[in-house]
Design an enzyme around this catalytic site. Structure first.
Site: not given
Ligand SMILES: *Cc1c(COP(=O)(O)O)cnc(C)c1O
Length: 495
Positions: A112
């Site tokens: 993120k």
């Molecule tokens: C948010 C997240 C995901 C999923 O990503 P999306 O964009 O919501 O599909 C997968 N792995 C981790 C560690 C995340 O923080």
């Protein structure tokens, strides 16, 4: 050529990128999408020596066409700096013949950060460009990682406040500690009695509450979103797929034009959608492999064309993927129904009313570039152990879900295309589950003791993000019911 953004549900049309970023969600509850996906001009080969920041500029300028060069460069420089513990920003590791694109070298050690370290700068720049004088209130629902990354990004940013809602019993201990120790007077963190979908639905309802919006405006505030429904999250995520391709070219792992496959551990469908955009921009990506955990609503969707959220919500060791309403899928649905907002709206209304919709055969054909797969808890933890024992490389639980799905895909198809797995979190963020997978004899240790053990086992230093929270005081202890989210917002804003 200028790109304008419209709602996937037809209620808002032709707004600029900066307006779309400011709004987050369109006023009809739809998501903003670009009127076309721009194509990369020229030869990717020519970019292979570019830094991450340079690639970011080349890609983002194609989407954020109302930003000046100076504005965009400024945002990029502020975002991708020493907050990342590696100059490459998104380095690649090879293990057991697969390329792991490490997207967890930012401030909160999950992918993120790739977008949330730049979103606050895009947002404040957008506010300036549009002569906004209201203070911007970021509302965020998190399954664990977005919350901290958004808090870290927006903390102490002038002209903004941020409120994060997370499922009180649905995040890892490290994730929770990271959030509730957040500094900054403009931050507010609330645990809700409910799951991630409840938090996300609550936030969407607040956005759609026109009366509340007007009341807020009268007090000098306006809402925006840091969730992946914001186009300002999606665009920066495209960058690392281009960068990954360039990296493979530069290291001579592939030749110009050679196709790669991409596997993405998926929850809200933001990360994999960015890969889909990269593919549509001309990056030679063959298959997009969507990996789910036991909450395999997306796997079922790719198998059958029917999206059905009416099922048990399962808490897993990959909590950031514990999602049944995958918001960004709406952008894909919109595209494969031929940018037909009315048709998309019908699907979304059906989802809201019945929890189910089925796409047409014609639309299903357009999903041929996708494969879906899922991994059970046992498979996930066995994969962490297997890869560690074979190579010494330690991956987190989310990445392991993707690795299992990739193994299954290869077993089924014998496809030997070079493959990039999006590695979405540092194993330290989910230390307990990861260490348990490798060696369960440490199960009784405290979280922080486990981190020390994991550091020795993985032969990787404990990330700064973990060191920081070790002795940090708790600053947020708010808990509410899922129907009390509006009250919490008002309380924090003192309105
Ligand atoms: C948010 C997240 C995901 C999923 O990503 P999306 O964009 O919501 O599909 C997968 N792995 C981790 C560690 C995340 O923080």
């Amino acid at each position: 050529m200028a790109i304008l953004y419209s709602s996937t549900r037809g209620g808002e049309k032709n707004v600029t990128a900066s307006e779309a970023i400011l709004k987050g969600l369109a006023c009809d509850g739809g998501l903003f999408v670009p009127d076309h996906i721009p194509v990369i001009e020229g030869n990717l080969q020519d970019w292979k020596e570019y830094s991450y920041q340079q690639v970011a500029y080349e890609i983002m300028k194609l989407y954020l066409t109302d930003f000046t060069k100076e504005e965009l460069m400024n945002c990029i420089e502020k975002a991708y700096d020493e907050k990342f513990d590696t100059e490459e920003i998104a380095p690649m590791a090879e293990a057991d013949g697969v390329y792991y694109l490490e997207l967890f070298h930012g401030a909160t050690i999950a992918f993120k950060d790739m977008a949330l370290s730049i979103l606050p700068h895009l947002m404040t720049t957008s506010a300036k460009k549009n002569n906004i004088t209201n203070e911007i209130v970021i509302l965020t629902a998190t399954s664990g990682d977005t919350g901290k990354a958004a808090l870290a990004g927006f903390a102490k940013v002038e002209g903004t406040k941020i409120i994060v809602f997370y499922p009180k019993n649905g995040v890892s201990p490290i994730q929770e500690k990271q959030m509730i120790t957040q500094e900054g007077d403009n931050t507010y963190v609330v645990g809700i009695h409910g799951n991630f979908d409840d938090a996300q639905t609550g936030v969407k309802n607040i956005f759609n509450d026109k009366e509340l919006g007007e009341y807020l405006a009268s007090k000098g505030y306006q809402f925006s979103s840091a969730n992946s429904i914001n186009i300002g999250r999606l665009v920066p995520q495209i960058v690392y797929y281009v960068y990954a391709y360039l990296n493979l070219l530069k290291e001579e792992r592939i030749t110009q034009g050679q196709k790669i496959n991409v596997v993405v551990p998926t929850g809200n469908f933001g990360n994999i959608l960015a890969a889909y955009y990269a593919k549509n921009m001309g990056v030679p990506i063959d298959r997009l492999i969507c990996a789910s955990n036991d909450n395999k609503v997306l796997y079922d969707f790719f198998e059958t064309g029917c999206y059905d959220k009416n099922r048990e919500f399962i808490l897993t060791s990959s909590p950031s993927m514990d999602i049944l309403i995958s918001s960004n899928l709406e952008r894909l649905i919109y595209r494969i129904c031929g940018d037909d907002a009315a048709k998309n709206k019908e699907f979304m209304e059906s989802l809201k009313e019945t929890g189910v919709y089925s796409i047409t055969e014609e639309m299903k054909h357009q999903l041929e570039g996708y494969s879906g797969g899922f991994a059970s808890e046992e498979e996930t933890s066995a994969k962490i152990k297997e890869l560690y024992e074979k190579t010494g490389y330690v991956i987190d639980t989310h990445t392991a879900v993707a690795a299992v799905v990739y193994d299954k895909y290869v077993a089924m198809t014998k496809d030997n295309t070079p493959t990039v797995i999006a590695s979405t979190a540092s194993p330290f963020k989910f230390g307990r589950s990861v260490l348990n997978a490798i060696d369960s004899t440490y199960d009784s240790l405290e979280d922080m003791e486990q981190i020390e053990v994991l550091s020795k086992v993985a032969n990787v230093a404990v990330p700064k993000a973990i060191e920081e929270i070790k002795n940090a005081p708790v600053r947020h202890d708010h808990v509410c019911e899922k129907d009390q989210m509006v009250e919490e917002v008002k309380k924090f804003l003192q309105i």
